[in-house]
Design a protein around this motif. Structure first.
Motif, short mmCIF file in Angstrom:
data_model
loop_
_atom_site.label_atom_id
_atom_site.label_comp_id
_atom_site.label_asym_id
_atom_site.label_seq_id
_atom_site.Cartn_x
_atom_site.Cartn_y
_atom_site.Cartn_z
N LEU A 1 120.85 -0.82 60.44
CA LEU A 1 122.19 -1.05 61.00
C LEU A 1 123.28 -0.40 60.16
CD1 LEU A 1 121.70 -4.83 61.87
CD2 LEU A 1 121.91 -2.96 63.52
N LYS A 2 122.91 0.55 59.34
CA LYS A 2 123.87 1.14 58.40
C LYS A 2 125.00 1.89 59.10
CE LYS A 2 122.45 4.60 55.94
NZ LYS A 2 121.64 5.37 54.97
N ASP A 3 124.79 2.30 60.36
CA ASP A 3 125.85 2.99 61.11
C ASP A 3 126.84 2.03 61.75
OD1 ASP A 3 124.70 5.45 60.50
OD2 ASP A 3 123.42 5.42 62.27
N ASP A 4 126.52 0.74 61.74
CA ASP A 4 127.34 -0.23 62.47
C ASP A 4 128.07 -1.22 61.58
OD1 ASP A 4 126.54 0.52 65.27
OD2 ASP A 4 124.57 0.05 64.44
N CYS A 5 127.55 -1.46 60.39
CA CYS A 5 128.15 -2.42 59.47
C CYS A 5 128.21 -1.82 58.07
CB CYS A 5 127.35 -3.72 59.42
SG CYS A 5 127.95 -5.03 60.51
N ILE B 1 123.60 -15.20 53.34
CA ILE B 1 124.10 -13.98 53.97
C ILE B 1 125.26 -14.36 54.89
CG2 ILE B 1 123.55 -12.10 55.57
CD1 ILE B 1 120.69 -12.19 54.52
N VAL B 2 126.36 -13.64 54.74
CA VAL B 2 127.59 -13.97 55.46
C VAL B 2 128.11 -12.73 56.19
CG1 VAL B 2 130.00 -14.73 55.22
CG2 VAL B 2 128.21 -15.73 53.77
N PHE B 3 128.55 -12.94 57.43
CA PHE B 3 129.18 -11.87 58.21
C PHE B 3 130.69 -12.03 58.17
CE2 PHE B 3 131.12 -10.68 62.34
CZ PHE B 3 130.98 -9.31 62.24
N ARG B 4 131.39 -10.94 57.88
CA ARG B 4 132.84 -10.93 57.89
C ARG B 4 133.31 -9.98 58.99
NH1 ARG B 4 135.98 -9.98 52.31
NH2 ARG B 4 134.99 -12.02 51.97
N CYS C 1 126.92 -6.86 64.10
CA CYS C 1 127.31 -5.49 63.74
C CYS C 1 127.67 -4.63 64.95
CB CYS C 1 126.20 -4.81 62.94
SG CYS C 1 125.99 -5.49 61.29
N VAL C 2 127.07 -4.94 66.10
CA VAL C 2 127.36 -4.18 67.32
C VAL C 2 128.19 -5.10 68.21
CG1 VAL C 2 126.43 -2.88 69.26
CG2 VAL C 2 125.18 -2.96 67.08
N PRO C 3 129.51 -4.98 68.18
CA PRO C 3 130.38 -5.94 68.86
C PRO C 3 130.34 -5.81 70.37
CG PRO C 3 131.69 -4.13 68.00
CD PRO C 3 130.28 -3.91 67.52
N LEU C 4 130.76 -6.86 71.04
CA LEU C 4 130.84 -6.86 72.50
C LEU C 4 131.88 -5.86 72.97
CD1 LEU C 4 129.71 -8.26 75.02
CD2 LEU C 4 131.51 -9.98 74.78
N VAL C 5 132.99 -5.76 72.23
CA VAL C 5 134.05 -4.81 72.55
C VAL C 5 134.01 -3.69 71.52
CG1 VAL C 5 136.53 -4.47 72.82
CG2 VAL C 5 135.49 -6.62 73.55
N ARG C 6 133.83 -2.46 71.99
CA ARG C 6 133.74 -1.31 71.09
C ARG C 6 134.90 -0.35 71.30
NH1 ARG C 6 127.66 0.49 72.48
NH2 ARG C 6 128.29 -0.27 74.54
N GLU C 7 135.16 0.43 70.29
CA GLU C 7 136.20 1.46 70.38
C GLU C 7 135.55 2.77 70.82
OE1 GLU C 7 140.23 3.14 69.59
OE2 GLU C 7 139.48 1.08 69.82
N ILE C 8 136.05 3.36 71.88
CA ILE C 8 135.52 4.65 72.32
C ILE C 8 136.26 5.77 71.60
CG2 ILE C 8 137.05 4.83 74.33
CD1 ILE C 8 134.70 6.25 75.78
N THR C 9 135.52 6.75 71.11
CA THR C 9 136.07 7.91 70.43
C THR C 9 135.43 9.15 71.03
OG1 THR C 9 134.35 7.97 68.73
CG2 THR C 9 136.28 6.58 68.30
N PHE C 10 135.93 10.31 70.67
CA PHE C 10 135.31 11.54 71.17
C PHE C 10 133.92 11.72 70.56
CE2 PHE C 10 139.87 12.63 71.84
CZ PHE C 10 139.81 12.78 73.20
N GLU C 11 133.67 11.08 69.41
CA GLU C 11 132.36 11.19 68.78
C GLU C 11 131.30 10.35 69.47
OE1 GLU C 11 135.38 12.77 66.38
OE2 GLU C 11 135.24 10.68 67.07
N ASN C 12 131.67 9.18 70.00
CA ASN C 12 130.65 8.33 70.61
C ASN C 12 130.72 8.28 72.14
OD1 ASN C 12 132.80 6.65 71.25
ND2 ASN C 12 132.21 4.97 69.91
#
Length: 345
Positions: free
Chosen positions: A121-125, A146-149, A180-191
């Motif tokens: 998951l290194k690309d997501d968190c 283990i804690v998620f922020r 790490c993979v949220p329900l709402v994501r930001e769209i960019t030209f890369e993804n």
């Protein structure tokens, strides 16, 4: 393709340890079950497998020996940053999703499991860990925590502690993936290519680059009211300055931000009033109107008649109008980049 055979030779040279890095190729016509399992829809497709798990993102970079080598080196880097004092955790970036582990030592079995999941998951968190004296006040002896922020610029959520079995890979992986993979994501030209390839309509909040408040409100609405639609809709946010072209198709500009629209990959439909997004049921109905065809119908002929008993209108007959065409479908996998795409099969 010869470049992949050359890359395999180069990888074997640069990473000679047996089994550390393996490049393989599959004839998807012969191995159709493999193609189905990994959702192969175009050729060539490069998938990354870590710890037996396919990475969410496939390789979409340049196809050269140098690019492949750089990509693999990056994937082999340790994803976990060690903190030397608890004070460091108060200065972490607030615009990233972070997972923090508190352990007795690096030899602890629970840390090895944490690191194994983190690699996938290194690309997501972003991952941090502390050991021994540094973290002992944050966890019981012999028991890791283990804690998620969350990303504080996009969410109103609080820190959350993992309550499951850290020694169970599947259990820990599922929990960390959800965070790490949220329900709402930001769209960019890369993804954008990867998101369009998922094939789900987009529900997009176009926002000003500095507008974090609208993003948080939108995120809250999606989590509270629309989570049942996550298999049918991609919930996204978009920088309205960078994605000015879709706004132009909607007849809008940066001065009209924020606004919400659905892109069905055929047409775009705008949510009437962004101020109503927090009104219970409004966003849910907007999505239902897409499914029922009402959005498309009303774009052509205006609002539906409310009842059949209303007096016959004396106004001129409504003439069909054309809804704005999808702009995001143009960001899907290009036939200039792939030799064969599923729709051609």
């Amino acid at each position: 393709m010869p470049i992949f055979d050359e890359a395999a030779d180069k990888v074997a040279q640069v990473f000679p340890e047996a089994g550390r890095v393996v490049m393989a190729k599959v004839d998807c016509d012969r191995e159709s079950s493999v193609a189905t399992r990994f959702h192969i829809t175009k050729y060539p497709t490069l998938k990354l497998i870590r710890s037996g798990q396919p990475a969410k993102r496939e390789y979409r970079g340049q196809r050269s020996l140098e690019a492949f080598e750089t990509f693999i080196k990056n994937q082999l880097e340790d994803p976990i940053k060690e903190f030397k004092g608890l004070a460091e955790l108060t200065t972490l970036e607030t615009n990233k999703r972070i997972i923090i582990g508190y352990f007795d030592s690096k030899d602890q079995a629970q840390y090895n499991m944490f690191r194994r999941v983190a690699m996938t998951l290194k690309d997501d968190c972003t991952f941090y860990a502390g050991f021994g004296e540094v973290s002992k006040q944050m966890h019981p002896p012999g028991e890791a925590i283990i804690v998620f922020r969350p990303d504080l610029k996009r969410s109103n959520d609080l820190d959350e502690t993992f309550e499951g079995n850290i020694n169970n890979f599947d259990e820990l992986h599922i929990w960390m993936s959800e965070k790490c993979v949220p329900l709402v994501r930001e769209i960019t030209f890369e993804n954008a290519e990867e998101l369009t390839e998922e094939g789900l309509p987009f529900l997009i909040l176009f926002h000003h680059p500095d507008d974090t408040e609208s993003i948080k409100k939108y995120n809250d609405v999606v989590v509270k009211e629309l989570i049942s639609e996550k298999q049918n809709i991609n919930f996204l946010t978009a920088d309205g300055r960078k994605f000015a072209h879709p706004l132009h198709h909607l007849g809008k500009s940066e001065s009209d931000l924020p606004l919400i629209a659905i892109d069905s990959f055929k047409h775009m439909y705008m949510f009437p009033n962004v101020k109503d997004m927090e009104v219970p049921g409004k966003m849910k109905q907007f999505i239902q109107d897409l499914y029922s065809g009402k959005l498309h119908r009303e774009f052509h002929y205006g609002p539906d008649e409310e009842t059949e008993t209303q007096p016959k209108s004396t106004e001129p007959e409504k003439k069909p109008t054309t809804p704005p065409e999808s702009t995001f479908k143009k960001l899907a996998p290009s036939k200039n980049r792939y030799t064969l795409i599923k729709e051609e099969l």
